[in-house]
Scaffold this motif. Structure first.
Motif: not given
Length: 246
Positions: A96-107, A137-154
């Motif tokens: 998990p620490d090799r995925v920056d999203v998961l590392r961000f959450r752990r930190l 940023e370079s990935i096209e997916s409405d699911w990622l934008r609604t399910a993941e991106s908004a929460h990560l930005v917050e």
């Protein structure tokens, strides 16, 4: 962290490295597939969830076979051992620490448990440093934008505000003013950032600028959202007015 193994960066444009060397993945849906698997690294992602992220509502006739085809292409790029077939879906085998999203959450979780600013601030700063731009940023997916991106930005903005609070507590208000001016320009309706800017300006001996900023925000909130500033902002505004009273 050593360079051995796969690292996946999603907080900005997708970057994939294997043993320190860049990996190029051809095809937008292959990149989307990797992103969805990566944010759930070491957990099984059901085929239906993968399909929703890959095709939104326009699903192919044979969902399972179409996902399997993309998995084969992803394995060709990363290695067959990296993506495992599970009874209900697929799993990305990566620390998990090799995925920056998961590392961000752990930190951030560790920072929340830290005792004292000396232990908390370095963890928050390390988490914030992982960001290179908007998530996925370079990935096209409405699911990622609604399910993941908004929460990560917050979460990012909340962590940024926490780091600013720690800096304000240490008296770094002069250093923070320029940063907060940029942030409020970029997030003009985020009242929590404005509150910190007004505090910093007041402590720098610039109450007139703080009061002018409050008035601009008040008008904008009224015109665009039809609301008044928060109770916290009104309290800061009153304190600034009181400090100017002879």
């Amino acid at each position: 962290m050593n360079d051995r193994g796969i690292t996946i960066a999603l907080l900005g444009p997708l970057e994939v490295r294997q043993d320190g060397r860049p990996v190029r993945l051809a095809g937008g849906r292959v990149r989307t597939l990797l992103a969805v698997l990566a944010v759930s690294a070491n957990d099984t992602v059901p085929v239906r969830r993968l399909a929703s992220a890959l095709w939104d509502e326009d699903l192919p006739v044979n969902v399972r076979r179409s996902v399997q085809t993309l998995v084969t292409r992803l394995r060709h790029g990363l290695g067959a051992h990296v993506v495992r077939t599970m009874p209900e879906g697929y799993r990305l085998d990566v620390e998990p620490d090799r995925v920056d999203v998961l590392r961000f959450r752990r930190l951030l979780t560790e920072a929340g448990r830290a005792r004292g600013a000396a232990g908390e601030r370095p963890l928050v700063a390390e988490a914030l440093a992982l960001w290179r731009g908007p998530p996925f940023e370079s990935i096209e997916s409405d699911w990622l934008r609604t399910a993941e991106s908004a929460h990560l930005v917050e979460s990012y903005l909340g962590a940024l505000e926490r780091r600013i609070d720690l800096d304000l507590a240490e008296g770094r208000h002069r250093e923070l003013t320029a940063e907060l001016l940029r942030l409020t320009a970029h997030h003009p309706l985020r009242e929590s950032l404005w509150a910190r800017l007004l505090v910093a300006l007041g402590r720098c001996g610039r109450p007139a600028e703080a009061l002018a900023g409050y008035e601009r925000l008040r008008r904008r909130l009224d015109e665009e959202l039809g609301i008044e500033p928060s109770a916290e902002l009104r309290r800061i505004h009153a304190s600034l007015l009181q400090a100017r009273t002879p």
